[in-house]
Design a protein around this motif. Structure first.
Motif, PDB file in Angstrom:
ATOM      1  N   PRO A 289      39.532 -17.048  16.133  1.00  0.00           N
ATOM      2  CA  PRO A 289      39.015 -16.439  17.102  1.00  0.00           C
ATOM      3  C   PRO A 289      37.266 -15.933  17.106  1.00  0.00           C
ATOM      4  O   PRO A 289      37.531 -14.512  17.707  1.00  0.00           O
ATOM      5  N   PHE A 290      36.286 -16.372  17.181  1.00  0.00           N
ATOM      6  CA  PHE A 290      34.864 -16.509  16.861  1.00  0.00           C
ATOM      7  C   PHE A 290      34.198 -14.812  18.139  1.00  0.00           C
ATOM      8  O   PHE A 290      33.679 -14.625  18.260  1.00  0.00           O
ATOM      9  N   VAL A 291      34.592 -16.148  19.177  1.00  0.00           N
ATOM     10  CA  VAL A 291      33.937 -15.615  20.679  1.00  0.00           C
ATOM     11  C   VAL A 291      34.804 -16.666  21.572  1.00  0.00           C
ATOM     12  O   VAL A 291      35.087 -17.184  21.614  1.00  0.00           O
ATOM     13  N   ALA A 292      34.261 -15.253  22.537  1.00  0.00           N
ATOM     14  CA  ALA A 292      35.134 -15.335  23.827  1.00  0.00           C
ATOM     15  C   ALA A 292      34.300 -16.429  24.346  1.00  0.00           C
ATOM     16  O   ALA A 292      33.449 -16.601  24.755  1.00  0.00           O
ATOM     17  N   GLU A 293      35.512 -16.861  25.615  1.00  0.00           N
ATOM     18  CA  GLU A 293      35.144 -18.865  25.936  1.00  0.00           C
ATOM     19  C   GLU A 293      34.743 -18.478  27.783  1.00  0.00           C
ATOM     20  O   GLU A 293      34.360 -19.205  28.231  1.00  0.00           O
ATOM     21  N   ASN A 294      35.412 -17.166  27.596  1.00  0.00           N
ATOM     22  CA  ASN A 294      35.471 -16.747  29.762  1.00  0.00           C
ATOM     23  C   ASN A 294      35.140 -15.390  29.211  1.00  0.00           C
ATOM     24  O   ASN A 294      36.050 -14.642  28.705  1.00  0.00           O
ATOM     25  N   ASP A 295      34.865 -14.592  30.891  1.00  0.00           N
ATOM     26  CA  ASP A 295      34.738 -13.283  31.188  1.00  0.00           C
ATOM     27  C   ASP A 295      35.471 -12.478  30.599  1.00  0.00           C
ATOM     28  O   ASP A 295      35.828 -11.545  30.269  1.00  0.00           O
ATOM     29  N   GLU A 296      37.322 -13.250  31.009  1.00  0.00           N
ATOM     30  CA  GLU A 296      38.414 -11.927  31.292  1.00  0.00           C
ATOM     31  C   GLU A 296      38.903 -12.269  29.276  1.00  0.00           C
ATOM     32  O   GLU A 296      39.885 -11.800  29.012  1.00  0.00           O
ATOM     33  N   ASP A 297      38.026 -12.961  28.121  1.00  0.00           N
ATOM     34  CA  ASP A 297      38.270 -12.848  26.700  1.00  0.00           C
ATOM     35  C   ASP A 297      39.906 -13.317  27.206  1.00  0.00           C
ATOM     36  O   ASP A 297      40.643 -12.048  25.914  1.00  0.00           O
ATOM     37  N   THR A 298      40.311 -14.273  27.800  1.00  0.00           N
ATOM     38  CA  THR A 298      41.959 -14.922  27.120  1.00  0.00           C
ATOM     39  C   THR A 298      41.565 -16.163  26.210  1.00  0.00           C
ATOM     40  O   THR A 298      43.085 -16.662  26.104  1.00  0.00           O
ATOM     41  N   SER A 299      40.407 -16.458  26.036  1.00  0.00           N
ATOM     42  CA  SER A 299      39.855 -17.650  24.958  1.00  0.00           C
ATOM     43  C   SER A 299      39.353 -17.653  24.729  1.00  0.00           C
ATOM     44  O   SER A 299      38.260 -17.128  24.876  1.00  0.00           O
ATOM     45  N   PHE A 300      39.329 -18.396  23.528  1.00  0.00           N
ATOM     46  CA  PHE A 300      38.097 -18.021  22.068  1.00  0.00           C
ATOM     47  C   PHE A 300      37.922 -19.608  21.676  1.00  0.00           C
ATOM     48  O   PHE A 300      39.076 -20.905  21.545  1.00  0.00           O
ATOM     49  N   TYR A 301      36.100 -19.359  20.813  1.00  0.00           N
ATOM     50  CA  TYR A 301      35.887 -20.575  19.829  1.00  0.00           C
ATOM     51  C   TYR A 301      36.228 -20.520  18.933  1.00  0.00           C
ATOM     52  O   TYR A 301      35.645 -19.133  18.426  1.00  0.00           O
ATOM     53  N   GLY A 302      36.636 -21.444  18.016  1.00  0.00           N
ATOM     54  CA  GLY A 302      36.644 -20.617  16.277  1.00  0.00           C
ATOM     55  C   GLY A 302      35.490 -21.859  15.702  1.00  0.00           C
ATOM     56  O   GLY A 302      34.411 -21.658  16.863  1.00  0.00           O
ATOM     57  N   TYR A 303      35.792 -23.007  15.130  1.00  0.00           N
ATOM     58  CA  TYR A 303      35.256 -23.859  14.695  1.00  0.00           C
ATOM     59  C   TYR A 303      35.643 -25.069  14.725  1.00  0.00           C
ATOM     60  O   TYR A 303      36.628 -25.991  14.494  1.00  0.00           O
ATOM     61  N   GLY A 304      34.841 -25.766  15.788  1.00  0.00           N
ATOM     62  CA  GLY A 304      35.867 -27.034  16.645  1.00  0.00           C
ATOM     63  C   GLY A 304      37.668 -26.888  17.219  1.00  0.00           C
ATOM     64  O   GLY A 304      38.258 -27.500  17.253  1.00  0.00           O
ATOM     65  N   TRP A 305      38.152 -25.834  17.236  1.00  0.00           N
ATOM     66  CA  TRP A 305      38.654 -25.545  18.317  1.00  0.00           C
ATOM     67  C   TRP A 305      38.551 -24.390  18.630  1.00  0.00           C
ATOM     68  O   TRP A 305      37.810 -23.372  18.898  1.00  0.00           O
ATOM     69  N   ALA A 306      39.693 -24.133  19.908  1.00  0.00           N
ATOM     70  CA  ALA A 306      39.856 -23.096  21.063  1.00  0.00           C
ATOM     71  C   ALA A 306      41.158 -22.585  20.237  1.00  0.00           C
ATOM     72  O   ALA A 306      42.425 -23.219  19.785  1.00  0.00           O
ATOM     73  N   ILE A 307      40.935 -21.699  21.003  1.00  0.00           N
ATOM     74  CA  ILE A 307      42.349 -20.361  19.884  1.00  0.00           C
ATOM     75  C   ILE A 307      42.584 -19.108  21.349  1.00  0.00           C
ATOM     76  O   ILE A 307      41.408 -18.220  22.363  1.00  0.00           O
ATOM     77  N   PHE A 308      43.810 -19.411  21.999  1.00  0.00           N
ATOM     78  CA  PHE A 308      44.162 -18.278  22.220  1.00  0.00           C
ATOM     79  C   PHE A 308      45.889 -17.229  22.334  1.00  0.00           C
ATOM     80  O   PHE A 308      46.376 -18.165  21.156  1.00  0.00           O
ATOM     81  N   GLN A 309      46.203 -16.964  22.845  1.00  0.00           N
ATOM     82  CA  GLN A 309      47.480 -16.184  22.965  1.00  0.00           C
ATOM     83  C   GLN A 309      48.654 -16.858  24.155  1.00  0.00           C
ATOM     84  O   GLN A 309      47.846 -16.870  25.342  1.00  0.00           O
ATOM     85  N   SER A 310      49.357 -17.048  23.746  1.00  0.00           N
ATOM     86  CA  SER A 310      51.112 -17.253  24.942  1.00  0.00           C
ATOM     87  C   SER A 310      51.014 -16.152  25.679  1.00  0.00           C
ATOM     88  O   SER A 310      50.305 -14.781  24.597  1.00  0.00           O
ATOM     89  N   ASP A 311      52.229 -16.009  26.437  1.00  0.00           N
ATOM     90  CA  ASP A 311      52.117 -14.927  27.100  1.00  0.00           C
ATOM     91  C   ASP A 311      53.578 -14.013  26.213  1.00  0.00           C
ATOM     92  O   ASP A 311      53.449 -12.930  26.254  1.00  0.00           O
ATOM     93  N   ARG A 312      54.035 -14.803  24.682  1.00  0.00           N
ATOM     94  CA  ARG A 312      54.705 -13.903  23.971  1.00  0.00           C
ATOM     95  C   ARG A 312      53.868 -13.811  23.201  1.00  0.00           C
ATOM     96  O   ARG A 312      54.519 -13.295  22.159  1.00  0.00           O
ATOM     97  N   ASN A 313      52.580 -13.719  23.331  1.00  0.00           N
ATOM     98  CA  ASN A 313      52.027 -12.842  22.188  1.00  0.00           C
ATOM     99  C   ASN A 313      51.986 -14.006  21.293  1.00  0.00           C
ATOM    100  O   ASN A 313      51.306 -13.444  19.366  1.00  0.00           O
ATOM    101  N   THR A 314      51.587 -14.854  20.885  1.00  0.00           N
ATOM    102  CA  THR A 314      51.711 -16.118  19.881  1.00  0.00           C
ATOM    103  C   THR A 314      50.815 -17.226  20.020  1.00  0.00           C
ATOM    104  O   THR A 314      49.803 -16.864  20.515  1.00  0.00           O
ATOM    105  N   LYS A 315      50.127 -17.370  19.003  1.00  0.00           N
ATOM    106  CA  LYS A 315      48.901 -17.718  18.432  1.00  0.00           C
ATOM    107  C   LYS A 315      48.917 -19.788  18.975  1.00  0.00           C
ATOM    108  O   LYS A 315      49.961 -20.065  17.987  1.00  0.00           O
ATOM    109  N   ILE A 316      47.803 -20.377  19.865  1.00  0.00           N
ATOM    110  CA  ILE A 316      48.067 -20.762  20.350  1.00  0.00           C
ATOM    111  C   ILE A 316      45.937 -22.017  19.294  1.00  0.00           C
ATOM    112  O   ILE A 316      45.200 -21.130  20.475  1.00  0.00           O
ATOM    113  N   VAL A 317      46.583 -23.007  18.878  1.00  0.00           N
ATOM    114  CA  VAL A 317      45.235 -23.296  18.532  1.00  0.00           C
ATOM    115  C   VAL A 317      44.869 -24.781  19.298  1.00  0.00           C
ATOM    116  O   VAL A 317      45.582 -25.762  18.845  1.00  0.00           O
TER     117      VAL A 317
END
Length: 490
Positions: A289-317
């Motif tokens: 998760p290199f860079v935040a996609e939004n001001d809330e820092d809840t979603s990030f962008y990698g290389y061709g993928w968006a990355i964020f955490q679920s409510d259980r703090n598990t990784k979603i790509v």
């Protein structure tokens, strides 16, 4: 139709533990997901879905028609335009070149393009991959218009940056078109050839590619859209009919318009997981998760993928994509070993974007019961108009609220439909009533009062038109000033 889409950010409410995925639970999930999708077909839903849990495919089915005229149903082997899901393949091609030692993500544009101007010379491959180059999302033309590589590069280098490179995430397709140009320079191969040799062939993706087709064209899903002027669904055709037949495809290539199936994308997921295409270290880099996609820092962008955490703090790509008709979503619940892949060839509206989210909620919440996807909103309005006289217009919002399962609050819908009907109705009817209803629903929108004024002009109700134009001007709609002056003169 041409819409701009970014990866969808959503939060999944999760109540059950991963250990609860027993065979009985998987069977239950199949029926629950299948019922949700099957019940949506009566409202126009068509597409394919694949759901896998712990490397077991529990559902892989098609719904509705791939080709309505020829009665060809959708199936797991139906080929769809996957839109911006393409970007992960472009990113993987760049990373394959990194593994081959032919480039580095820190390389700057000036390394490959001596014509790069001073403000763009230091843009790095990393910044292109993460949409932090500063380039505008408006750079480049309409995806299906012809443009040579030289033309695109000229537009890219002459465009005005929206921010200093490396400082801000601004999702722009031009970043990935530029990456495609770099792939071709470094590899000495055409984009399609490189992807086929190093990505698709090793993973046996037989139904995935950009323009080249190695399968029966009957497997291509036709795109459908609801034509609000003709008041019916229209067959747009297939992507292959619109992509330039020559190599002047540089508004489309690299950033979208690859075609694939749910089966192939799942095979791609397995290949990534098992390090068949990229090493585990490279895959980890791609999913960082290199860079935040939004001001809330809840979603990030990698290389061709968006990355964020679920409510259980598990990784979603994840990543989704669309060309405005087709829509696809590829969601990988990494820590849970769950994959949801969804494609549709008939975009019904916002709900069409949330199918994978709904399936995720079904999987992780035993008590979640989704409602079927609603009809396209324009079709819903026309259904009401066909069964009601225009005098019943005030009942339309209640009808829409019930059908959409939420409050109707879009200013533009009735305005667009009103203008479409205005061209057809010589006497006051639905067009006028739609405009009147719209200003009642949204009284502070000057544009809507202007439209109502136009309708009154057509039906020779000059005094009412004048009042509407005055109201529009009062609300700040400047375009009504000229219309008011003309009306007063005449």
């Amino acid at each position: 139709m041409h819409l701009f889409f970014k990866p969808i950010i959503f939060t999944l409410v999760i109540f059950i533990s991963f250990s609860a995925f027993t065979q009985e639970r998987k069977t239950e999930l199949f029926h629950k997901i299948d019922t949700y999708l099957e019940s949506s077909t009566k409202n126009g839903f068509s597409g394919t879905v694949l759901v896998a849990i712990k490397e077991e495919i529990i559902l892989s089915r098609g719904y509705g028609w791939a080709d309505r005229e020829n009665k060809i149903p959708n199936s797991p082997s139906t080929v769809f335009n996957i839109g911006s899901i393409t970007k992960q393949f472009t990113a993987s091609a760049i990373l394959k070149l990194v593994e081959q030692g032919k480039l580095k993500t820190s390389d700057k544009l000036i390394t490959y393009f001596e014509q790069a101007p001073s403000d763009k010379q230091d843009i790095t491959i990393h910044q292109l991959l993460t949409h932090t180059s500063g380039i505008s999302h408006k750079t480049g033309g309409f995806r299906y218009n012809e443009a040579s590589k030289e033309q695109f590069l000229k537009e890219f280098f002459e465009s005005k940056l929206q921010s200093k490179p490396g400082t801000e995430h601004l999702y722009a397709n031009a970043n990935y078109i530029m990456l495609t140009a770099i792939i071709e320079i470094v590899s000495g191969q055409k984009y399609s050839s490189f992807l086929h040799e190093y990505l698709f062939k090793p993973t046996q993706l037989e139904s995935t590619g950009y323009k080249s087709i190695r399968f029966n064209t009957d497997r291509l899903a036709h795109g459908y859209y609801y034509n609000r002027n003709d008041e019916q669904w229209t067959d747009w055709g297939t992507t292959q009919q619109y992509l330039p037949y020559n190599h002047n495809h540089w508004y489309s290539i690299g950033k979208g318009d690859i075609h694939s199936t749910v089966e192939d994308l799942y095979q791609w997921h397995v290949a990534l997981k098992n390090n068949i295409v990229l090493t585990s270290e490279t895959r980890s880099l791609q999913e960082t998760p290199f860079v935040a996609e939004n001001d809330e820092d809840t979603s990030f962008y990698g290389y061709g993928w968006a990355i964020f955490q679920s409510d259980r703090n598990t990784k979603i790509v994840t990543h989704n994509g669309s060309n405005g008709l087709y829509f696809a979503d590829f969601v990988r619940f990494i820590d849970d070993d769950v994959v949801v892949i969804y494609m549709t060839n008939a975009f019904l509206g916002r709900e069409s974007e949330y199918v994978a989210k709904e399936i995720g909620n079904i999987i992780f919440d035993e008590n979640y019961n989704p409602t079927p996807i609603s009809k396209n909103i324009y079709e819903l309005v026309h259904d009401f108009m066909k069964t009601n006289p225009s005098e019943n217009a005030e009942n339309l919002p209640k009808y829409l609220n019930q059908a959409l399962k939420n409050e109707f609050n879009d200013h533009a819908i009735l305005n667009r439909l009103g203008h479409a009907r205005l061209k057809k109705e010589d006497k006051p009817g639905w067009a006028l009533e739609l405009f009147k209803l719209n200003v009642k629903l949204f009284p502070n929108d000057g544009n809507l009062w202007d439209s109502l004024g136009e309708a009154y002009i057509k039906y020779n109700e000059k005094e009412k038109a004048i009042e509407c134009y005055k109201k529009a001007i009062e609300l700040g709609y400047e375009r009504s000033k000229m219309k008011l002056q003309d009306t007063l003169k005449n």
